[in-house]
Design a protein around this motif. Structure first.
Motif, PDB file in Angstrom:
ATOM      1  N   VAL A   1      91.600  38.235  39.866  1.00 10.45           N
ATOM      2  CA  VAL A   1      91.440  39.630  39.690  1.00 10.45           C
ATOM      3  C   VAL A   1      91.095  40.082  38.341  1.00 10.45           C
ATOM      4  O   VAL A   1      90.292  40.897  37.925  1.00 10.45           O
TER       5      VAL A   1
ATOM      6  N   ASN B   1     100.302  50.179  45.191  1.00 14.60           N
ATOM      7  CA  ASN B   1     101.682  49.836  44.528  1.00 14.60           C
ATOM      8  C   ASN B   1     102.035  50.781  43.630  1.00 14.60           C
ATOM      9  O   ASN B   1     101.459  51.380  42.764  1.00 14.60           O
TER      10      ASN B   1
ATOM     11  N   LEU C   1      93.703  36.173  47.051  1.00 11.14           N
ATOM     12  CA  LEU C   1      93.068  36.615  45.994  1.00 11.14           C
ATOM     13  C   LEU C   1      94.316  36.475  44.696  1.00 11.14           C
ATOM     14  O   LEU C   1      95.219  37.035  45.083  1.00 11.14           O
TER      15      LEU C   1
ATOM     16  N   ASP D   1     104.932  39.958  43.035  1.00  8.97           N
ATOM     17  CA  ASP D   1     105.527  39.965  42.086  1.00  8.97           C
ATOM     18  C   ASP D   1     105.266  39.026  41.032  1.00  8.97           C
ATOM     19  O   ASP D   1     106.121  38.454  40.232  1.00  8.97           O
TER      20      ASP D   1
ATOM     21  N   CYS E   1      97.137  49.471  33.754  1.00  6.33           N
ATOM     22  CA  CYS E   1      97.450  48.777  35.317  1.00  6.33           C
ATOM     23  C   CYS E   1      99.026  48.765  35.349  1.00  6.33           C
ATOM     24  O   CYS E   1      99.995  49.287  34.574  1.00  6.33           O
ATOM     25  N   GLY E   2      99.745  48.286  36.593  1.00  4.28           N
ATOM     26  CA  GLY E   2     100.830  48.348  36.875  1.00  4.28           C
ATOM     27  C   GLY E   2     101.600  47.015  36.301  1.00  4.28           C
ATOM     28  O   GLY E   2     100.690  46.214  36.157  1.00  4.28           O
TER      29      GLY E   2
ATOM     30  N   LYS F   1      96.285  48.287  43.422  1.00  3.53           N
ATOM     31  CA  LYS F   1      96.356  47.359  44.225  1.00  3.53           C
ATOM     32  C   LYS F   1      97.048  47.847  45.639  1.00  3.53           C
ATOM     33  O   LYS F   1      98.048  48.915  45.505  1.00  3.53           O
TER      34      LYS F   1
ATOM     35  N   PRO G   1      95.981  36.583  40.829  1.00  4.06           N
ATOM     36  CA  PRO G   1      95.947  37.234  39.306  1.00  4.06           C
ATOM     37  C   PRO G   1      94.736  36.811  38.528  1.00  4.06           C
ATOM     38  O   PRO G   1      94.020  37.578  37.884  1.00  4.06           O
TER      39      PRO G   1
ATOM     40  N   ASN H   1     103.261  39.732  37.891  1.00  6.64           N
ATOM     41  CA  ASN H   1     103.332  40.310  36.560  1.00  6.64           C
ATOM     42  C   ASN H   1     102.479  39.485  35.787  1.00  6.64           C
ATOM     43  O   ASN H   1     103.016  38.923  34.923  1.00  6.64           O
ATOM     44  N   GLN H   2     101.252  39.422  36.078  1.00  2.37           N
ATOM     45  CA  GLN H   2     100.210  38.588  35.024  1.00  2.37           C
ATOM     46  C   GLN H   2      99.107  39.159  34.937  1.00  2.37           C
ATOM     47  O   GLN H   2      98.384  39.021  33.770  1.00  2.37           O
ATOM     48  N   THR H   3      98.468  40.179  35.974  1.00  2.21           N
ATOM     49  CA  THR H   3      97.037  40.470  35.842  1.00  2.21           C
ATOM     50  C   THR H   3      96.634  41.094  34.432  1.00  2.21           C
ATOM     51  O   THR H   3      95.661  40.737  33.892  1.00  2.21           O
TER      52      THR H   3
ATOM     53  N   ASP I   1     101.027  51.246  40.280  1.00  2.00           N
ATOM     54  CA  ASP I   1      99.561  51.689  39.882  1.00  2.00           C
ATOM     55  C   ASP I   1      99.644  53.106  39.988  1.00  2.00           C
ATOM     56  O   ASP I   1      98.828  53.844  39.423  1.00  2.00           O
TER      57      ASP I   1
ATOM     58  N   VAL J   1      89.906  51.306  40.350  1.00  2.00           N
ATOM     59  CA  VAL J   1      89.303  50.111  41.018  1.00  2.00           C
ATOM     60  C   VAL J   1      90.384  49.140  41.858  1.00  2.00           C
ATOM     61  O   VAL J   1      91.436  49.061  41.114  1.00  2.00           O
TER      62      VAL J   1
HETATM   63  N1  LIG Z   1      93.698  42.991  43.934  1.00  2.00           N
HETATM   64  C1  LIG Z   1      93.828  44.002  42.849  1.00  2.00           C
HETATM   65  N2  LIG Z   1      92.948  44.954  42.464  1.00  2.00           N
HETATM   66  C2  LIG Z   1      92.947  45.997  41.440  1.00  2.00           C
HETATM   67  N3  LIG Z   1      94.016  45.633  40.550  1.00  2.00           N
HETATM   68  C3  LIG Z   1      94.868  44.720  40.862  1.00  2.00           C
HETATM   69  C4  LIG Z   1      94.833  43.875  42.093  1.00  2.00           C
HETATM   70  N4  LIG Z   1      96.061  42.994  41.811  1.00  2.00           N
HETATM   71  C5  LIG Z   1      96.534  43.416  40.594  1.00  2.00           C
HETATM   72  N5  LIG Z   1      96.102  44.456  40.302  1.00  2.00           N
HETATM   73  C6  LIG Z   1      96.778  45.078  38.995  1.00  2.00           C
HETATM   74  O1  LIG Z   1      97.530  44.314  38.319  1.00  2.00           O
HETATM   75  C7  LIG Z   1      98.930  44.730  38.128  1.00  2.00           C
HETATM   76  C8  LIG Z   1      99.563  43.539  38.063  1.00  2.00           C
HETATM   77  O2  LIG Z   1      99.591  42.732  39.416  1.00  2.00           O
HETATM   78  P1  LIG Z   1     100.264  41.345  39.573  1.00  2.00           P
HETATM   79  O3  LIG Z   1      99.796  40.604  38.322  1.00  2.00           O
HETATM   80  O4  LIG Z   1      99.512  40.717  40.690  1.00  2.00           O
HETATM   81  O5  LIG Z   1     101.770  41.615  39.493  1.00  2.00           O
HETATM   82  C9  LIG Z   1      99.036  45.789  39.567  1.00  2.00           C
HETATM   83  O6  LIG Z   1     100.064  46.487  39.301  1.00  2.00           O
HETATM   84  C10 LIG Z   1      97.724  46.280  39.460  1.00  2.00           C
HETATM   85  O7  LIG Z   1      97.304  47.391  38.358  1.00  2.00           O
END
Ligand SMILES: Nc1ncnc2c1ncn2[C@@H]1O[C@H](COP(=O)(O)O)[C@@H](O)[C@H]1O
Ligand SMILES: Cc1cc2nc3c(=O)[nH]c(=O)nc-3n(C[C@H](O)[C@H](O)[C@H](O)COP(=O)(O)OP(=O)(O)OC[C@H]3O[C@@H](n4cnc5c(N)ncnc54)[C@H](O)[C@@H]3O)c2cc1C
Lengths: 309, 255
Positions: B103, B38, B98, B129, B121-122, B10, B100, B131-133, B41, B63
């Motif tokens: 995504v 990020n 957009l 912040d 992924c991260g 991201k 989680p 922490n779901q995707t 990532d 991606v």
């Molecule tokens: N728009 C995005 N495109 C690609 N990977 C994403 C995106 N948003 C989140 N991720 C992946 O999901 C992880 C957790 O993001 P989040 O759940 O938004 O905290 C990130 O570290 C990325 O690896």
């Protein structure tokens, strides 16, 4: 408007954050049910039943729930989700691990780490390491929420809820536990301690960290914490890390020793009631949030402080 | 093993930037702000590239779901050693909302096309912040997950992952395919060298649209306002330890 709180526990006792999560839930309704999922977890279930505001305790007791794997937990929660408008868990590594699975399986958003309840659909949550607060409204029929436990009081005792067994779906069998290295400590739990003594890179090494900070923590009955730099350098284990991506703490007193005060660190401790900073750099950003700042060499000042208390 | 690894990345406000809330309290200001991959990532890309270098994986595909400008972080990942990149392009308005779940659904569609043996992924994007995707993707796929990883070993169709949890460390073995999310201490990402930055310009970068993947990216959470947190003001400097102890003893209910 039924509410389900997922308890965090070690089968014998409830983790402190369960009480704070319950009190967030009780801002949304008069009572809440609690799910205790584990193995031989009746003692934890009884503890949950005695919390004030609990309507019913649901217990899922099965060998494959012993280790709290996200896959089995999420499938259990989804199996009993019908009828609930809210499902809440603490935003600990436990809750953060399985709750997004619950949300995805229910095809709803997760509202991460709420710090306030505005109304039935609207919540406040910190973003950008707490440098901004977003007020978000959920459009989903079921709200899957993780709770920043330091933002809500601990729910009290005084309940006597009924305990009911629920069946848990079969073991998904995709995960096995290889090893668990949990830190054992006589000190209070970092996330719930009244006083936290925290050390950073300025301590130089792990031996110094223990020699300088442990006596101070002993004297104050405090938990020990650390910056990321101190953890990365191996002074202390990972579970000491305070910050945006570590633990969030909000004790009565936070003593930051040899910590510069990067925004990612401040994110985890700036809600503390009183902050003390000890740092030899008079311009360190930690002084911008400290109630009491002491400029000087920590190796002289901390032993003096320990002796003076 | 001839496994492909998919790494979702991201584009976020650089972690060194002190963010500002827009005057109308609608969002955080992103105009003219330095954006980067990020940090979690970067760790994910590094881990995937190391697994390829160790012969465990054959291809690393990165991606991102975002606006056209997000190609910059894809190129950065290619310069760090990823083989191929995919941009799932959304417009500016869509990218601002957009979330989680959307995504995760986009990533699920890509997993269907690419058939990776592992997704890394991260653990958390440092803007929302959330922490779901990763967990959501794993759930949608019916795959196991190992979040907050500080060590990853792939062997015999399994990933053995050490996780940073509140109480310490926990090591799990999960069957593959699986989703792993990275924590800070998994590795230290390398720097891209100039020759690798040049090479990255020639590596393939495909552009798809969210619509072509058949995913509804409409937000489930509406942001009503974004506000600055209450400011904590600096207190006082004390001259010595005696003065500090005196102050603390006079604070109510502390020591
Ligand atoms: N728009 C995005 N495109 C690609 N990977 C994403 C995106 N948003 C989140 N991720 C992946 O999901 C992880 C957790 O993001 P989040 O759940 O938004 O905290 C990130 O570290 C990325 O690896
Ligand atoms: C994605 C991401 C996530 C992060 N998450 C976190 C997080 O959760 N928690 C966290 O803490 N950090 C986090 N960080 C790291 C953060 O940016 C800082 O690098 C880190 O907090 C610095 O730790 P420090 O203050 O111990 O070290 P430094 O910044 O090096 O500060 C050391 C301080 O010690 C002082 N000092 C040195 N010697 C002495 C002495 N003898 N006496 C007195 N003072 C002395 C120095 O003046 C200095 O101010 C994160 C970073 C990123 C990129």
């Amino acid at each position: 408007m039924s509410i389900l709180v997922i308890a965090e526990h070690d089968n014998a006792t409830l983790k402190a954050g369960t009480r704070n999560t319950l009190s967030a839930a009780l801002k949304l309704g008069i009572t809440a049910d609690i799910l205790v999922a584990g193995y031989n977890c009746q003692p934890a279930a009884r503890a949950a039943a005695s919390l004030a505001g609990v309507n019913k305790v649901k217990v899922a007791d099965a060998a494959h729930l012993a280790d709290g794997f996200a896959e089995n937990l999420a499938s259990l929660v989804v199996s009993i989700a019908a009828g609930y408008s809210y499902i809440l868990a603490p935003a600990s590594t436990y809750g953060k691990n399985f709750m997004p699975r619950v949300a995805a399986l229910l095809d709803v958003a997760q509202i991460s780490e709420i710090s306030a309840v505005v109304d039935a659909n609207t919540f406040v949550r910190p973003i950008y390491a707490g440098n901004a607060l977003a007020t978000v409204e959920s459009k989903d029929a079921v709200k899957v929420i993780t709770v920043r436990t330091t933002s809500f009081d601990a729910a009290g005792d005084g309940g006597s809820a009924a305990i009911e067994n629920v069946l848990s779906p079969a073991d998904l069998g995709c995960t096995t536990l290889v090893e668990r290295e949990l830190s054992v400590s006589e000190r209070p739990e970092l996330g719930a301690a009244k006083i936290v003594v925290s050390g950073g890179r300025g301590l130089g090494n792990g031996e110094n960290y223990q020699r300088v900070l442990a006596p101070l923590a002993d004297k104050l009955g405090a938990a020990l914490g650390a910056s990321r730099a101190a953890v990365d350098a191996g002074f202390v284990p990972n579970d000491y890390q305070v910050g945006q991506t570590g633990k969030i703490v909000a004790p009565q007193l936070y003593i930051a020793v040899g910590i510069s005060g990067a925004i990612q660190h401040l994110a985890g401790m700036k809600e503390s009631k009183v902050i003390v900073a000890i740092n030899k750099d008079a311009d360190a950003p930690i002084f911008q949030v400290a109630d009491y700042g002491l400029v000087g060499d920590l190796f002289e000042l901390v032993p003096q402080l320990t002796a003076a208390l | 093993m001839s496994m492909k690894i998919l790494v979702p990345i991201k584009r976020v406000v650089d972690y060194n930037v002190k963010i500002r809330v827009k005057a109308d309290n609608s969002a955080v200001e992103l105009d003219n702000v330095k954006m980067s991959m990020n940090p979690f990532d970067e760790i994910a890309v590094e881990e995937a590239v190391r697994l390829k270098e160790a012969g465990v994986a054959v291809e690393v595909v990165v991606v991102t779901c975002g606006i056209a400008a997000a190609q910059d972080i894809l190129r950065s990942a290619l310069a760090l050693g990823a083989d191929r990149a995919i941009l799932v392009e959304v417009d500016v308005a869509q990218s601002e909302t957009l979330q989680p779940l959307a995504v995760a659904k986009l990533l699920k569609a890509l997993v269907g096309q690419e058939q990776p043996g592992l997704v890394i992924c991260g653990k958390q994007a440092i803007d929302d912040d959330a922490n779901q995707t990763g967990q959501m993707l794993a759930a949608l796929q019916g795959w196991p997950q190992a979040t907050f990883a500080s060590k990853v070993v792939i062997a015999d169709g399994k990933a053995t992952v050490t996780r940073e949890v509140d109480g310490g460390l926990e090591t799990l073995a999960v069957t593959l395919p699986a989703v792993i999310s990275t924590d800070l201490r998994l590795n230290e990402p390398r720097y891209a060298t100039l020759p690798n930055i040049m090479k990255a310009k020639k590596k393939p970068l495909n552009i798809l649209t969210a619509a072509s993947l058949g995913v509804d990216v409409a937000p489930r959470l509406i942001t009503r306002s974004v506000n600055e947190p209450p400011k904590r003001t600096a207190g006082i400097r004390v001259g010595d330890v005696a003065q500090l102890v005196d102050k603390l003893k006079n604070e109510p209910k502390i020591i």
